[in-house]
Design an enzyme around this catalytic site. Structure first.
Site, PDB file in Angstrom:
ATOM      1  N   SER A  97       0.936  -0.857   0.141  1.00  0.00           N
ATOM      2  CA  SER A  97      -0.205  -0.076   0.203  1.00  0.00           C
ATOM      3  C   SER A  97       1.046   0.481  -0.013  1.00  0.00           C
ATOM      4  CB  SER A  97      -0.686   0.288   0.996  1.00  0.00           C
ATOM      5  OG  SER A  97      -2.427   0.674   1.161  1.00  0.00           O
ATOM      6  N   ASP A 236      -3.882   5.847  -2.917  1.00  0.00           N
ATOM      7  CA  ASP A 236      -2.073   5.207  -2.175  1.00  0.00           C
ATOM      8  C   ASP A 236      -2.626   4.762  -3.041  1.00  0.00           C
ATOM      9  OD1 ASP A 236      -4.232   3.687  -1.612  1.00  0.00           O
ATOM     10  OD2 ASP A 236      -3.710   2.950   0.346  1.00  0.00           O
ATOM     11  N   ASP A 238      -1.472   1.344  -3.904  1.00  0.00           N
ATOM     12  CA  ASP A 238      -2.764  -0.210  -4.310  1.00  0.00           C
ATOM     13  C   ASP A 238      -4.364   0.560  -4.415  1.00  0.00           C
ATOM     14  OD1 ASP A 238      -3.134   0.238  -1.751  1.00  0.00           O
ATOM     15  OD2 ASP A 238      -3.531  -1.857  -1.458  1.00  0.00           O
ATOM     16  N   ASP A 240      -6.823   1.313  -3.053  1.00  0.00           N
ATOM     17  CA  ASP A 240      -8.348   0.876  -2.568  1.00  0.00           C
ATOM     18  C   ASP A 240      -8.577   2.404  -1.295  1.00  0.00           C
ATOM     19  OD1 ASP A 240      -5.927   1.198   0.062  1.00  0.00           O
ATOM     20  OD2 ASP A 240      -7.305  -0.947   0.707  1.00  0.00           O
TER      21      ASP A 240
END
Length: 450
Positions: A97, A236, A238, A240
Site C-alpha cells: 500500500s 494510495d 494500491d 483502495d
C-alpha cells in the site's frame, strides 16, 4: 525465520529481510493447508519486488495443490472483485500500500472476499510457515486471467451514465496503479482528466503515494486550481483509498465524504442501512436519516466494518480514513467507486463540491483526527472518561470511548497499529466550541501523561 511481517490485518515488511520470495513460497503452501482453498486469485502492485514475490507465492500455492489464477498488475480491489466475481476460494494481493518503497506485503481473503486477519486464520498461516512441507500428490495449475474489462463494467454500473456531463477532473495516481484503471474508464466517461504522477513506477520518483500526508497534497491541489478542475482525486499505491479536493484545491476530510457518499447511495437505493465508524458521527447520522436510511455504528477497522455490513446487509459502509465499502462489491472497499459517485452527484446537482461540503462543515465542524504518543494509554483514556462522563448525555464503548453532550462530542481511542491515542472532536454548528474543547482535551491528555 523472521515472521515480523505478519500484522493484525495483513502482512507488511522490508524486502528482503522481513519478506522475500523464499518466505512467500512457504506462505503460499501454508495458505492452502490452513484454508483448504483450491482456486486462488493472485495479483500484485507496482512495487519492484512484487512480481518476484507473487511468482514465489504462486509456486507455493501450486505445490500445495491449488490452482492459481494470476490477474497480474492490479489494485487490491481487483483481487477482491475477481475472487467474488469468479467465485474463487480465496485471493491474495501482493502489496504494501503506502509503506516505504523497500517494503512489501500481502492482503488475503477467503471465499466471497471475506477478509483473513489475525483472528480468523492469519496467525494459523504464520504458525504453519515454521513447519516443514511436502508437495501435494497433484500439483495445482497456473492460468492468467484478464479481469480489467469485467471490473470496469462493474464500476460503471454504480452510476447513471446518461446524467454525466463534461467536466475537468485532476487525478493523481502517485505513480501507483490507479492510472491504469483511469485510462480504461476514460473511454466510457465524458470527463477531461488532468493526469498527475500518472505512470505506474515502483521507483516512486515523486515519493511513496500516501495522500493523507499534508506534504503530499499540494501537487494535486495546485493542478486543480491551475486547470480550473471541478475536483481532484488522489490515491494510495494500491488505490483502495481515495482522497478528494474541491474546485478550490482544498483537501476534504474523509468524514464529510462518508456523509456525501451515504446520501448519494441511499438516493439510488431508496433507503437501506449504512455502517460508519464511531470517531465522528453526527454529520453521517443526519444525512442518512434525511435520505431515509438507517445508520449503524461499528468498531473501526476493515474486518469489523465488512463483517457488520454482512450482518446487517448494509448497502454502504464508510470510515473517515477514506475506506469506503459497498455491498455489491462483495462488501469490500474500493477507491474507484467513491469518486464516480461524487462526480455523478456534481453532474446531477449542478453544485460545486465546495458548496456541497461547506454546508456540512458549518453544520458539524470537526477537529480531524489528532494523534498523541501516550506512555500509558488505558489509564489516560480511563481518566478522561471519568472526568467527562459526569453530566454527559451518552457514553459509548464501541471503539475506545465516545462521550456526547448536547452541543459537542468526542471519541478517544487507542490505535490498533501504533503506540498512539487518537482524538476526534465535533460540535453542532459551533466551530469555536469545537476548537476550545479540542484544546482542553489535548491539554488534559498532556497533563495526565506527565
Amino acid at each position: 525465520m523472521d515472521l515480523s511481517c505478519f500484522k493484525a490485518y495483513d502482512l507488511r515488511g522490508r524486502v528482503p529481510d522481513q519478506l522475500n520470495p523464499i518466505l512467500a513460497e512457504k506462505i503460499g503452501r501454508a495458505y492452502v493447508e490452513v484454508t483448504g482453498a483450491k482456486k486462488i486469485i493472485v495479483g500484485y502492485d507496482i512495487r519492484l519486488s512484487s512480481p518476484d514475490i507473487a511468482e514465489a507465492l504462486s509456486s507455493g500455492l501450486m505445490a500445495a495443490g491449488a490452482d492459481v489464477f494470476d490477474i497480474g498488475l492490479c489494485g487490491t480491489e481487483q483481487v477482491y472483485f475477481a475472487t467474488s466475481h469468479y467465485q474463487m476460494d480465496g485471493g491474495i494481493m501482493v502489496t504494501a500500500s503506502h509503506n516505504p518503497k523497500d517494503h512489501n506485503g500481502m492482503k488475503m481473503v477467503g471465499p466471497e472476499s471475506r477478509p483473513i486477519s489475525s483472528d480468523n486464520g492469519l496467525n494459523d498461516i504464520r504458525d504453519r510457515v515454521l513447519e516443514s512441507f511436502t508437495d501435494a500428490p497433484v500439483q495445482g495449475r497456473y492460468e492468467t486471467l484478464e479481469v480489467m474489462s469485467a471490473y470496469v463494467d462493474h464500476l460503471l454500473g454504480y452510476i447513471d451514465g446518461g446524467s454525466l456531463k463534461p467536466m475537468t477532473i485532476v487525478c493523481n495516481a502517485g505513480n501507483g496503479g490507479a492510472g491504469l484503471v483511469i485510462d480504461q474508464l476514460e473511454q466510457h466517461l465524458p470527463f477531461d482528466f488532468v493526469k498527475v504522477h500518472h505512470e505506474a513506477d515502483g521507483h516512486f520518483p515523486n515519493g511513496v503515494p500516501n495522500p493523507i500526508l499534508p506534504e503530499n497534497r499540494s501537487v494535486t491541489a495546485d493542478a486543480v486550481t491551475r486547470n480550473g478542475a471541478a475536483m481532484g482525486i488522489a490515491w494510495d499505491g494500491d488505490y483502495d483509498r481515495c482522497f478528494f479536493f474541491d474546485e478550490n484545491g482544498r483537501f476534504i476530510e474523509g468524514y464529510y465524504i462518508v456523509g456525501l457518499l451515504a446520501d448519494q447511495f441511499l438516493r439510488k437505493t431508496g433507503g437501506g442501512k449504512v455502517i460508519h465508524d464511531p470517531r465522528l458521527t453526527w454529520n453521517t447520522l443526519d444525512l442518512v436519516k434525511e435520505a431515509g436510511g438507517e445508520a449503524i455504528e461499528s468498531k473501526t477497522g476493515h474486518a469489523f466494518i465488512k463483517q457488520r455490513m454482512r450482518d446487517e446487509d448494509a448497502v454502504y459502509g464508510g470510515e473517515m480514513s477514506a475506506h469506503h465499502y459497498f455491498r455489491d462489491f462483495a462488501y469490500c472497499d474500493s477507491g474507484m467507486i467513491p469518486w464516480l459517485l461524487v462526480a455523478e452527484r456534481l453532474c446531477q446537482s449542478g453544485q460545486t463540491l465546495s458548496s456541497l461540503i461547506d454546508a456540512r462543515i458549518e453544520a458539524y465542524p470537526a477537529s480531524g483526527e489528532i494523534n498523541r504518543t501516550i506512555s500509558d494509554p488505558p489509564s489516560v483514556i480511563g481518566a478522561i472518561e471519568a472526568r467527562y462522563s459526569v453530566g454527559a448525555k451518552a457514553v459509548s464503548h464501541v471503539d475506545g470511548v465516545s462521550v456526547e453532550f448536547d452541543d459537542w462530542r468526542f471519541n478517544l481511542r487507542m490505535s490498533n497499529t501504533e503506540p498512539v491515542v487518537r482524538l476526534n472532536v465535533e460540535a453542532r454548528g459551533d466551530k469555536a466550541l469545537m476548537q476550545a474543547k479540542t484544546d482542553e482535551l489535548l491539554a488534559e491528555m498532556e497533563r495526565l501523561n506527565g
